[in-house]
Design a protein around this motif. Sequence first.
Motif, short mmCIF file in Angstrom:
data_model
loop_
_atom_site.label_atom_id
_atom_site.label_comp_id
_atom_site.label_asym_id
_atom_site.label_seq_id
_atom_site.Cartn_x
_atom_site.Cartn_y
_atom_site.Cartn_z
N LYS A 1 12.80 -2.62 -3.78
CA LYS A 1 12.82 -1.43 -5.03
C LYS A 1 10.52 -1.91 -5.74
N TYR A 2 11.10 -2.86 -6.10
CA TYR A 2 9.98 -3.83 -6.55
C TYR A 2 8.33 -4.49 -5.41
N GLY A 3 7.43 -3.94 -5.79
CA GLY A 3 6.37 -4.48 -4.83
C GLY A 3 5.03 -4.43 -4.66
N LEU A 4 3.87 -5.10 -4.49
CA LEU A 4 2.90 -4.60 -4.21
C LEU A 4 2.26 -3.95 -2.64
N LYS A 5 1.99 -3.12 -2.97
CA LYS A 5 1.39 -2.65 -1.93
C LYS A 5 0.55 -2.41 -1.53
N ILE A 6 0.12 -2.93 -0.39
CA ILE A 6 -1.16 -3.04 0.55
C ILE A 6 -0.89 -2.25 1.60
N PHE A 7 -2.10 -1.53 1.63
CA PHE A 7 -2.33 -0.62 3.20
C PHE A 7 -3.52 -1.17 3.87
N TRP A 8 -2.94 -0.94 5.17
CA TRP A 8 -3.62 -2.33 6.33
C TRP A 8 -4.32 -0.57 7.29
N ILE A 9 -5.50 -0.87 7.80
CA ILE A 9 -6.50 -0.40 9.01
C ILE A 9 -5.51 -1.14 9.70
N CYS A 10 -5.12 -0.73 11.48
CA CYS A 10 -4.44 -1.83 12.49
C CYS A 10 -4.53 -0.91 13.55
N ASP A 11 -4.77 -1.31 14.69
CA ASP A 11 -4.94 -1.41 15.60
C ASP A 11 -3.65 -0.41 16.34
N ALA A 12 -3.87 0.44 16.65
CA ALA A 12 -2.75 1.30 17.00
C ALA A 12 -2.43 0.35 18.45
N ASP A 13 -2.76 0.00 19.46
CA ASP A 13 -1.98 -0.53 20.29
C ASP A 13 -1.25 -1.88 20.37
#
Length: 162
Positions: A144-156
């Motif tokens: 429930k607790y944490g650091l939210k990270i947004f990633w740009i990833c290769d879809a393949d």
Amino acid sequence: MIQKVVCCTNLEGERVYGKNWGKTDATEIEGFVGCLLHLGTLRDSRTTTTVLWDKTNGNQLLRACFSRNRFLKLSNHLRFDDKSTRQSRRAKDAFAPFREIWDGFNLNLGKEYIPGPMLTVDEQLMPWRGRCGFLQYLPSKPDKYGLKIFWICDADNGYPLH
């Protein structure tokens, strides 16, 4: 990035132990990270160090790389920034203690990899219960607790680019 960790860890070790601190180097820090990754693959992260360094049932790789005391000293004094200048940097940036390492990590992600035509943005909650100014609480997640990270990833293949 490793040299920055070596420098900051040595500064912290000398601050706490003075001349009794045995300076670390890049090879030792790389070995330390390798041992942590090894423990992660074995799911031994919550096992006490007494059990891990036990002569009969302990982990042979850990005993071959480090003494238990050295491992504990490194884990207690591992630093990613200079603690003496942290407050002034933190006034402008809440992520200041880890900013330089994170920016170097992001820079290295895209250096040797050419992504395909399809990219996706994904989010990840890294579990964390420590003190942090930008901790997220998401009641719907298992952790429930944490650091939210947004990633740009290769879809393949899911390789993170930034």
